[in-house]
Scaffold this motif. Structure first.
Motif, PDB file in Angstrom:
ATOM      1  N   GLU A 119       6.527  -1.203   7.524  1.00  0.00           N
ATOM      2  CA  GLU A 119       6.495   0.116   6.889  1.00  0.00           C
ATOM      3  C   GLU A 119       7.817   0.353   6.183  1.00  0.00           C
ATOM      4  O   GLU A 119       8.883   0.052   6.728  1.00  0.00           O
ATOM      5  CB  GLU A 119       6.276   1.203   7.934  1.00  0.00           C
ATOM      6  N   SER A 154      -3.908   0.453  -2.426  1.00  0.00           N
ATOM      7  CA  SER A 154      -3.239  -0.788  -2.792  1.00  0.00           C
ATOM      8  C   SER A 154      -2.551  -0.598  -4.142  1.00  0.00           C
ATOM      9  O   SER A 154      -3.143  -0.085  -5.089  1.00  0.00           O
ATOM     10  CB  SER A 154      -4.260  -1.923  -2.877  1.00  0.00           C
ATOM     11  N   ASP A 164      -4.195   8.750   7.560  1.00  0.00           N
ATOM     12  CA  ASP A 164      -3.484   8.411   6.327  1.00  0.00           C
ATOM     13  C   ASP A 164      -4.369   7.504   5.485  1.00  0.00           C
ATOM     14  O   ASP A 164      -4.897   6.509   5.994  1.00  0.00           O
ATOM     15  CB  ASP A 164      -2.178   7.674   6.632  1.00  0.00           C
ATOM     16  N   CYS A 165      -4.513   7.846   4.226  1.00  0.00           N
ATOM     17  CA  CYS A 165      -5.285   7.031   3.297  1.00  0.00           C
ATOM     18  C   CYS A 165      -4.298   6.260   2.428  1.00  0.00           C
ATOM     19  O   CYS A 165      -3.457   6.862   1.754  1.00  0.00           O
ATOM     20  CB  CYS A 165      -6.177   7.907   2.434  1.00  0.00           C
ATOM     21  N   LEU A 166      -4.401   4.962   2.462  1.00  0.00           N
ATOM     22  CA  LEU A 166      -3.482   4.106   1.721  1.00  0.00           C
ATOM     23  C   LEU A 166      -4.194   3.481   0.527  1.00  0.00           C
ATOM     24  O   LEU A 166      -5.348   3.064   0.641  1.00  0.00           O
ATOM     25  CB  LEU A 166      -2.936   3.002   2.633  1.00  0.00           C
ATOM     26  N   LEU A 216       5.321   3.411   2.326  1.00  0.00           N
ATOM     27  CA  LEU A 216       4.616   2.196   1.922  1.00  0.00           C
ATOM     28  C   LEU A 216       4.346   1.349   3.146  1.00  0.00           C
ATOM     29  O   LEU A 216       5.107   1.360   4.106  1.00  0.00           O
ATOM     30  CB  LEU A 216       5.469   1.378   0.940  1.00  0.00           C
ATOM     31  N   TYR A 262       0.851  -1.186   0.000  1.00  0.00           N
ATOM     32  CA  TYR A 262       0.000   0.000   0.000  1.00  0.00           C
ATOM     33  C   TYR A 262       0.884   1.233   0.000  1.00  0.00           C
ATOM     34  O   TYR A 262       1.935   1.255   0.646  1.00  0.00           O
ATOM     35  CB  TYR A 262      -0.880   0.049   1.254  1.00  0.00           C
ATOM     36  N   LYS A 263       0.424   2.275  -0.680  1.00  0.00           N
ATOM     37  CA  LYS A 263       1.149   3.551  -0.739  1.00  0.00           C
ATOM     38  C   LYS A 263       0.280   4.640  -0.130  1.00  0.00           C
ATOM     39  O   LYS A 263      -0.932   4.664  -0.350  1.00  0.00           O
ATOM     40  CB  LYS A 263       1.447   3.899  -2.195  1.00  0.00           C
ATOM     41  N   LEU A 264       0.911   5.526   0.622  1.00  0.00           N
ATOM     42  CA  LEU A 264       0.205   6.692   1.131  1.00  0.00           C
ATOM     43  C   LEU A 264      -0.293   7.500  -0.063  1.00  0.00           C
ATOM     44  O   LEU A 264       0.494   7.902  -0.906  1.00  0.00           O
ATOM     45  CB  LEU A 264       1.129   7.558   1.982  1.00  0.00           C
ATOM     46  N   CYS A 265      -1.610   7.698  -0.147  1.00  0.00           N
ATOM     47  CA  CYS A 265      -2.148   8.454  -1.280  1.00  0.00           C
ATOM     48  C   CYS A 265      -2.625   9.841  -0.876  1.00  0.00           C
ATOM     49  O   CYS A 265      -2.662  10.741  -1.699  1.00  0.00           O
ATOM     50  CB  CYS A 265      -3.247   7.678  -1.998  1.00  0.00           C
ATOM     51  N   ARG A 292      -3.482  12.487   2.958  1.00  0.00           N
ATOM     52  CA  ARG A 292      -3.629  12.657   4.403  1.00  0.00           C
ATOM     53  C   ARG A 292      -4.671  13.727   4.649  1.00  0.00           C
ATOM     54  O   ARG A 292      -4.798  14.665   3.880  1.00  0.00           O
ATOM     55  CB  ARG A 292      -2.325  13.132   5.038  1.00  0.00           C
TER      56      ARG A 292
END
Length: 146
Positions: free
Chosen positions: A81, A46, A42-44, A127, A8-11, A13
């Protein structure tokens, strides 16, 4: 050993507004700027997934050292992380082992390298790697003494 590994990547905040009184709005900007997670959500998104067995076979081809140990930590913790501190060693290890990867592993490597290069330019990105077995399975294993 069933299971899936997902990256998952931080997309994005955002600050949970109900937790931040109007008189401390500057705190909101400060928290976002330094990345503190008090009141920050934080919005992750996929970005990559694979079978657990394939993941561990892939990372076993990395040279022994910090990068491989970092990624092998998923077996122990069920989640890890990857942040700006891990970028140099991960890039070096992935590039060194690239010739030994199978075609599908090369695709994963290319995807991960693109993300790592992006993290070099924008250190606020991070990530998260998770096993689909989740915390409940991990906790059950730990309480059983395994």
């Amino acid at each position: 050993m069933p299971g899936r590994v997902e990256f998952y990547k931080l997309c994005k905040r955002f600050v949970d507004e109900k937790d931040v009184p109007a008189e401390v709005q500057q705190l909101e900007y400060y928290a976002l700027a330094i990345g503190h997670h008090i009141g920050v959500v934080d919005c992750l998104a996929s970005i990559m997934a694979m079978d657990k067995e394939a993941y561990f076979k892939w990372i076993s081809k990395l040279p022994r050292g910090k990068a491989r140990s970092k990624l092998e930590g998923l077996a122990r913790w069920g989640e890890l992380e990857i942040n700006k501190e891990h970028v140099p060693v991960l890039i070096a290890a992935l590039e060194e082992a690239n010739a030994s990867f199978l075609p599908e592993e090369k695709q994963w490597t290319d995807c991960l390298l693109r993300l790592l290069y992006a993290m070099e330019k924008e250190p606020a990105i991070y990530l998260v790697v998770r096993l689909s077995e989740g915390a409940s399975d991990y906790c059950r294993q730990r309480t059983d003494g395994r």
